[in-house]
Write an enzyme that holds these catalytic residues in place. Structure first.
Site, mmCIF file in Angstrom:
data_model
loop_
_atom_site.group_PDB
_atom_site.id
_atom_site.type_symbol
_atom_site.label_atom_id
_atom_site.label_comp_id
_atom_site.label_asym_id
_atom_site.label_seq_id
_atom_site.Cartn_x
_atom_site.Cartn_y
_atom_site.Cartn_z
ATOM 1 N N GLU A 36 0.822 -1.206 0.000
ATOM 2 C CA GLU A 36 0.000 0.000 0.000
ATOM 3 C C GLU A 36 0.862 1.265 0.000
ATOM 4 O O GLU A 36 0.530 2.248 -0.672
ATOM 5 C CB GLU A 36 -0.928 0.004 1.219
ATOM 6 C CG GLU A 36 -2.089 -0.958 1.113
ATOM 7 C CD GLU A 36 -3.018 -0.628 -0.039
ATOM 8 O OE1 GLU A 36 -3.292 0.577 -0.254
ATOM 9 O OE2 GLU A 36 -3.476 -1.552 -0.716
ATOM 10 N N CYS A 191 -12.901 1.887 -15.087
ATOM 11 C CA CYS A 191 -13.308 3.284 -14.915
ATOM 12 C C CYS A 191 -12.070 4.180 -14.903
ATOM 13 O O CYS A 191 -11.779 4.881 -13.935
ATOM 14 C CB CYS A 191 -14.106 3.447 -13.624
ATOM 15 S SG CYS A 191 -14.995 5.024 -13.506
#
Length: 355
Positions: A36, A191
């Site tokens: 992350e 997207c």
């Protein structure tokens, strides 16, 4: 009744989602946390080889906490945004010192760790433990802004609050790790910011942006500012053996705590700066080709000057070091644009290897 957003997304993920990323096997807190942090403002394809090399050197949070910060910065060199590496090191030390080497399960305690914000904390807890927390990284902001029709720049507090509420409202009761990966994958693969594949989107039937033909305007763009332009001298100072002078950068600012040849603002007299810093006087420099580097908030032009010290000149300063120019693998963790420049100057042609 329409199928819930999360259910449609998970069905899509089962068929098309990424399930073979290295930090997913095993999906344990240290690996998820490391991924992350590396993935902040960096693409997955770029991160993967760094992730593997980092784990080879630092396989556990303890090994990372106990390592010298120079080793951490060297393994990070090339990924950019070096504050992430310094925070990574501090975070590992904090986990060892304050949590006995165990990752906290409370989101507030996770956010309190160095370099971890609300969305990163939620991503770690949901993926490593299956806890029920919403995330809001860049890809997710774009997905939700379009799907819910939320106008405005997502970095603005009022817009961000709306997006957090929407993100929390879509959370499923189970499969939180898969859902978190799924919504990130949807933003990365379907997207996208340009030319989104709406025909392949599992949640397109109730997407406001698609229904109202507002895909291009959502999410709202960041208010534009004129990017500052800066220029500095990069001083390639060689001793009589041809070794290169490096100094440690200050902890804060660009390239914090990395080793680097001396950098002097273009508006300053670089000769006076060398005299003031190290009592050095040098002869006529050789001017090398300038290089340009784009940072997040400004553009930097580096103008390299190659200069030789007089025979017998010495520097007594713990913040500087001489490094050999005979072996590129011996170079410490230099900032990526500086490393490219140094390697081009010293290792690109055979005659330069004899320095």
């Amino acid at each position: 009744m329409s199928i819930p957003f999360a259910d449609r997304l998970l069905r899509w993920f089962d068929q098309h989602g990424r399930k073979d990323l290295p930090w997913q096997h095993p999906r344990e807190p240290y690996r998820v946390w490391l991924s992350e942090i590396m993935l902040q403002q960096t693409q997955v394809a770029t991160v993967i080889p760094y992730f593997h090399r980092f784990l080879e050197r630092f396989p556990t949070v303890r090994s990372l906490a106990e390592a010298p910060v120079d080793d951490v910065l060297q393994r990070w060199a090339g990924l950019g945004y070096y504050a992430r590496a310094r925070n990574l090191h501090r975070c590992a030390q904090t986990v060892m010192q304050q949590h006995g080497g165990q990752w906290p399960r409370d989101i507030d305690a996770m956010v309190a760790l160095p370099g971890i914000g609300r969305s990163t904390a939620a991503a770690i807890l949901s993926q490593a433990f299956g806890d029920r927390h919403a995330i809001l990284d860049g890809n997710v902001k774009r997905v939700l802004a379009r799907h819910a029709g939320i106008a405005g720049y997502p970095g603005l507090p009022a817009v961000q609050q709306k997006l957090w509420r929407v993100s929390e409202s879509h959370l499923p009761q189970a499969r939180l790790a898969d859902y978190t990966q799924a919504i990130m994958d949807l933003g990365a693969a379907i997207c996208t910011s340009r030319k989104p594949l709406c025909g392949s989107c599992p949640v397109s039937e109730d997407c406001v942006a698609r229904r109202e033909n507002r895909i291009a305007e959502l999410p709202g763009p960041k208010p534009r500012k004129v990017r500052p332009q800066r220029a500095s001298w990069l001083l390639l100072i060689e001793n009589e053996r041809g070794d290169l002078l490096l100094e440690r950068r200050p902890p804060s600012g660009i390239w914090g705590s990395l080793w680097c040849p001396p950098v002097v603002e273009l508006a300053d007299d670089w000769r006076s700066a060398l005299q003031e810093r190290y009592g050095l006087q040098v002869g006529q420099p050789e001017t090398l080709a300038a290089v340009h580097h784009a940072f997040t908030h400004y553009d930097l032009e580096l103008r390299p000057l190659r200069v030789r010290l007089a025979k017998g000149a010495r520097i007594a300063d713990a913040s500087v070091a001489w490094t050999t120019m005979r072996d590129p693998d011996a170079l410490p963790g230099l900032p990526a644009p500086v490393r490219k420049l140094v390697e081009a100057a010293y290792f690109s042609t055979p005659d330069l290897l004899s320095l």
